[in-house]
Design an enzyme around this catalytic site. Structure first.
Site, short mmCIF file in Angstrom:
data_model
loop_
_atom_site.label_atom_id
_atom_site.label_comp_id
_atom_site.label_asym_id
_atom_site.label_seq_id
_atom_site.Cartn_x
_atom_site.Cartn_y
_atom_site.Cartn_z
N CYS A 266 0.82 -1.22 0.00
CA CYS A 266 0.00 0.00 0.00
C CYS A 266 0.85 1.27 0.00
O CYS A 266 0.65 2.17 -0.82
CB CYS A 266 -0.98 -0.02 1.17
SG CYS A 266 -0.23 0.14 2.81
N HIS A 314 -2.59 1.45 6.83
CA HIS A 314 -2.95 1.31 5.42
C HIS A 314 -3.16 2.69 4.81
O HIS A 314 -3.61 3.63 5.48
CB HIS A 314 -4.22 0.48 5.26
CG HIS A 314 -4.47 0.06 3.84
ND1 HIS A 314 -3.79 -0.98 3.24
CD2 HIS A 314 -5.31 0.56 2.89
CE1 HIS A 314 -4.21 -1.11 1.99
NE2 HIS A 314 -5.12 -0.18 1.75
N HIS A 326 -5.90 1.82 -4.22
CA HIS A 326 -4.97 1.30 -3.22
C HIS A 326 -4.55 -0.12 -3.56
O HIS A 326 -5.15 -0.78 -4.43
CB HIS A 326 -5.60 1.35 -1.81
CG HIS A 326 -6.68 0.35 -1.58
ND1 HIS A 326 -6.84 -0.31 -0.39
CD2 HIS A 326 -7.67 -0.13 -2.39
CE1 HIS A 326 -7.87 -1.13 -0.45
NE2 HIS A 326 -8.40 -1.04 -1.65
#
Length: 351
Positions: A266, A314, A326
């Protein structure tokens, strides 16, 4: 009067074995449910498997960000160590040259015989010349004094550099140990997730993976499959370029620790997207959230970094309309997804 009752027979070894076997079979039947009252552990439902797999992926992602941070620290320590070693090598070369010069001067002094100057003056055939040479020798002696002082200074500097290099080497070893720890955690979590998923049928796994595919197709219907609308609403050209890069990477696989160009985690996707726009971002989510100006959810514009979970583990790139691009986890590639897919934690605009 003698008894007519038959003597009781003792059980033989064979009878004992048969009895034990009967008990064992009965136990097995109970354990496996053959008697209708089994006590075996119930198999988890596909939903329970998905919940556990999602938890393992989140924990692996936390460990991945820690791994990324430790790897950056290890690289920095290794670079500092190389710089210190280079400095020490250059100073050692200069020290060796100065030592050679002092050695030559000392040898010349020894060859001159070391006679008392008054005696040399008396015995000299040319006293005036001797006096001129003596004055030169005195000046040369001053230069040697400074040369010796310079050698001592370089020795101290080299020792200091070696001490600093030792500290960096210790730091590097520590970071490498931490890297191994985080790597072991990541591989363990991902391995457990794979084993859980392997217990499902192909149809069940496909059902569990249907939501991500639906999210991608919904994005296409909403006109988010192309970066045009998102880049036009970006706050500046750098954010627009980062969004365009993220769109080009849709479908790329998730690989922990990867920063492109063909696979990402990520924070690696975010770093690569802004690197393509000429902006250097830190490697981890924990650092990326401080790499710009915090903005509220109502202020979000394409290119903003959006963060999730209480531990900021994240990150994605906002592309407008309540959506982001993402790199989710090993079960799904880089994709468009709604912000509400995960617990929202905050956003940063890169400046």
């Amino acid at each position: 009067m003698a008894s007519h009752r038959k003597p009781r027979r003792r059980p033989t070894a064979g009878g004992t074995a048969r009895t034990a076997a009967t008990i064992a079979l009965a136990s097995a039947a109970t354990a496996t449910g053959l008697d209708g009252t089994g006590h075996a552990e119930p198999q988890p439902t596909p939903g329970q498997v998905k919940a556990e797999v999602d938890r393992l992926y989140r924990e692996a992602e936390v460990a991945t960000e820690k791994y990324n941070g430790a790897r950056e620290k290890a690289r920095e320590a290794a670079q500092r160590l190389r710089d210190l070693q280079d400095q020490a090598a250059r100073k050692q070369e200069r020290l060796d040259t100065a030592r050679d010069a002092l050695g030559s001067a000392a040898a010349a002094h020894y060859r001159s015989g070391g006679l008392d100057p008054a005696v040399q003056l008396v015995l000299s055939d040319d006293p005036d010349r001797y006096l001129r040479n003596a004055a030169f020798a005195e000046r040369a002696g001053d230069r040697q004094h400074w040369a010796v002082a310079g050698v001592r200074k370089r020795l101290r500097e080299i020792e200091q550099l070696r001490g600093a290099a030792h500290v960096e080497l210790t730091s590097l070893k520590s970071w490498r140990t931490e890297l191994k720890t985080h790597k072991s955690t990541i591989t363990g979590k991902l391995g457990s997730a794979r084993r859980l998923l392997s217990r499902l049928t192909a149809e069940e796994r496909a059902r569990l993976g249907a939501a991500p595919r639906a999210a991608r197709s919904t994005g296409a219907r909403d006109g988010l499959a192309a970066p045009g609308p998102a880049t036009s609403q970006a706050p500046d050209s750098r954010a627009a370029a980062a969004v365009s890069y993220a769109y080009r990477k849709l479908g790329s696989p998730y690989v922990w620790g990867a920063t492109g160009p063909d696979a990402f985690d990520c924070s690696g996707l975010v770093q690569a997207a802004y690197r393509s726009a000429g902006v250097s971002l830190p490697r981890t989510t924990y650092s990326q959230i401080d790499a710009g100006r915090r903005v509220s959810r109502s202020e979000l514009r394409p290119g903003d970094l959006v963060f999730f979970y209480a531990g900021i583990s994240h990150v994605g790139i906002y592309v407008g309309d309540g959506r982001m691009i993402h790199a989710p986890n090993p079960s799904a590639p880089v994709r468009v997804a709604p912000l509400d897919e995960m617990p929202y934690a905050g956003a940063t605009r890169v400046v």
